[in-house]
Design a protein around this motif. Structure first.
Motif, PDB file in Angstrom:
ATOM      1  N   SER A 337      19.167 -44.163 -27.130  1.00 35.99           N
ATOM      2  CA  SER A 337      19.556 -45.554 -26.926  1.00 35.99           C
ATOM      3  C   SER A 337      19.107 -46.055 -25.562  1.00 35.99           C
ATOM      4  O   SER A 337      19.194 -45.338 -24.557  1.00 35.99           O
ATOM      5  N   GLU A 345      20.123 -42.888 -30.473  1.00 40.30           N
ATOM      6  CA  GLU A 345      20.039 -44.133 -31.251  1.00 40.30           C
ATOM      7  C   GLU A 345      19.670 -43.846 -32.697  1.00 40.30           C
ATOM      8  O   GLU A 345      20.323 -44.312 -33.633  1.00 40.30           O
ATOM      9  N   SER A 369      21.999 -46.505 -34.744  1.00 42.27           N
ATOM     10  CA  SER A 369      22.924 -47.569 -34.339  1.00 42.27           C
ATOM     11  C   SER A 369      22.235 -48.927 -34.356  1.00 42.27           C
ATOM     12  O   SER A 369      22.875 -49.949 -34.117  1.00 42.27           O
ATOM     13  N   HIS A 431      27.011 -41.185 -32.558  1.00 42.55           N
ATOM     14  CA  HIS A 431      25.891 -41.180 -33.496  1.00 42.55           C
ATOM     15  C   HIS A 431      26.322 -40.789 -34.903  1.00 42.55           C
ATOM     16  O   HIS A 431      25.512 -40.836 -35.828  1.00 42.55           O
TER      17      HIS A 431
END
Length: 487
Positions: A337, A345, A369, A431
């Motif tokens: 991320s 991410e 995400s 996650h």
């Protein structure tokens, strides 16, 4: 139920966890545990409802003096991941989990423990049956099939819940308060083929990858743990062309949300090359074991002569395309991320590979995400497997849960945690997939938060829960209930 479990504190949680763990509750096979939790609610004289999907809601009125507080939803899922070691004899459909205490940890004998999310369920049960805990009006929501599709959360209709605040008890680090999670999508590649007959002059061998830790394909994907399917494919890739290896069968991994721990391949090697094949493979095995010695010290890769002689093998072109596709397919962390420190991410787990009787099936779970990134990686996998001639489908798509750093319930939990421990909690997005994002579709105004005790090795037979952490978690949730804000 083990007496050593019953002696643990808080006794009400461990008693209910033991009762729950006596009930088989695989995803999509929750009928017995649904009956169990409904009977529990009715035995307390509380309003107990079941919806068409199988979710159960038990309502408990506010305790005396708490009637003007905002109503809350306590939420956990009833199903658990069923995984066991290959050498463990256990019937998940008919046996209860066999638990034992090891120092500060509660573990299971060769199987998953079911602490994910059984500790959450047991905690809610303890609150519902208590006559002394101060609390506002409670809707206890027990969802089904969280682990293999979140169909319970998807099926819950708007209007069934009355609370304004949702406390999800499905986080696995007691230092963390979770305000967001990744979404996910199942990617499945299917290829059929016409088998080739086995030729004379070939020796049957069985290659086994085992002893990996495995674990949760969301919460532990960043640890660099070995994936048995990728390791097996690496062995096949490095030897098939040079030694004329032919694949008969492969069976690797299991559920999509578990990092695969084991893989078995039945292969044929020309008898004139089998000794050289074994010698070179041992060199490769030693190199791979050395690579994983820190994160997977139990890794074993074995080559054994097989008494069973396969009847058929994959055609050469199909075999080559399969091996190259698995090698090229992304696995593990794909992107970190840019918005949250140390947060994965986007990732993929090549969870299950089966090759037998004219059919290849590869099953992945892709998480992110960021919705656009989730589909970007899913399409990369789709393209990779289509190049080998497979039909690729997407299913089980569920959204992430967007963080709200200005949440009122987050502020409350942070204050309580700081008061209890003289330090700040970690406010994170995770996650893993949590049901909050899905539930938020029908309850967009509900303020949501997730927290729980420390559970390690979820989705694997190494699953364990810290006893001290459960005590810490219990103290935390009791003070939260007592301090829910006014309406």
């Amino acid at each position: 139920m083990s007496q050593e479990i019953l002696m643990l504190e808080p006794a009400s949680i461990w008693k209910n966890f033991g009762l729950l763990n006596a009930v088989p509750r695989a995803s999509k096979k929750e009928e017995r545990v649904i009956v169990f939790i409904m009977d529990f609610g009715k035995s307390l004289g509380l309003e107990t409802l079941r919806d068409d999907t199988g979710n159960v809601v038990i309502r408990k009125p506010a305790s005396a003096g708490m009637e003007n507080r905002k109503g809350i939803v306590l939420q956990s899922h009833l199903d658990m991941v069923h995984q066991k070691n290959n050498d463990t004899v256990f019937d998940f459909d008919n046996e209860g989990i066999k638990m034992f205490v090891d120092g500060d940890w509660v573990k299971a004998e060769g199987t998953t423990l079911g602490a994910d999310n059984g500790l959450g369920v047991a905690t809610i049960m303890a609150i519902l049956e208590s006559t002394t805990i101060a609390h506002p009006a409670i809707d206890a929501l027990f969802t089904v099939d969280e682990e293999t599709g979140m169909t319970g959360a998807f099926g819950l209709q708007g209007g069934m819940l009355h609370g304004e605040i949702l406390l999800n008890l499905d986080t696995e680090d007691d230092n963390e308060i979770d305000i967001g999670c990744a979404g996910g999508i199942d990617v499945t590649a299917i290829k059929t083929y016409s088998s080739d007959p086995v030729l004379n002059g070939y020796v049957p061998l069985t290659i086994t990858v085992k002893g990996l830790n495995g674990g949760h394909s969301g919460m532990e994907i960043h640890k660099g743990l070995g994936n048995a399917n990728k390791i097996m494919n690496r062995i096949l890739y490095d030897t098939y062309a040079k030694y004329g290896l032919r694949i008969s069968e492969i069976k690797g991994g299991g559920l999509r949300n578990a990092i695969p721990r084991e893989s078995v391949a039945k292969v044929m090697v020309p008898d004139t090359k089998v000794n050289l094949f074994k010698d070179e493979l041992l060199v490769l095995i030693n190199a791979i074991v050395l690579e994983y010695k820190t994160v997977d010290p139990g890794l074993q890769i074995q080559i054994e002569d097989s008494e069973h002689i396969p009847v058929t093998v994959l055609p050469v072109d199909i075999q080559e395309n399969l091996i190259k596709a698995i090698y090229a397919a992304p696995n593990g962390v794909y992107r970190m991320s840019n918005d949250f420190d140390n947060l994965v991410e986007t990732s993929n787990n090549i969870a299950n590979i089966e090759v037998r009787e004219g059919k290849i099936a590869v099953k992945c779970l892709t998480r992110s995400s960021v919705e656009s990134a989730k589909y970007d990686l899913a399409n990369a996998l789709k393209s990779t497997f289509e190049l080998m001639g497979a039909e690729v489908s997407f299913a089980g798509d569920y959204p992430g849960w967007n963080p709200n750093p200005n949440s009122e319930i987050l502020s409350l939990l942070t204050r309580i945690y700081e008061r209890q421990h003289d330090t700040q909690p970690k406010v994170v997005a995770c996650h893993a997939g949590l049901e909050c994002g899905i539930l938020g579709r029908n309850y967009p105004k509900m303020d949501m938060i997730s927290f729980g005790p420390t559970i390690l090795g979820a989705h694997s037979p190494a699953e364990r829960v810290s006893i001290a952490s459960v005590q810490k978690f219990w103290k935390f949730i009791l003070e939260i209930l007592e301090n829910i804000p006014n309406k």
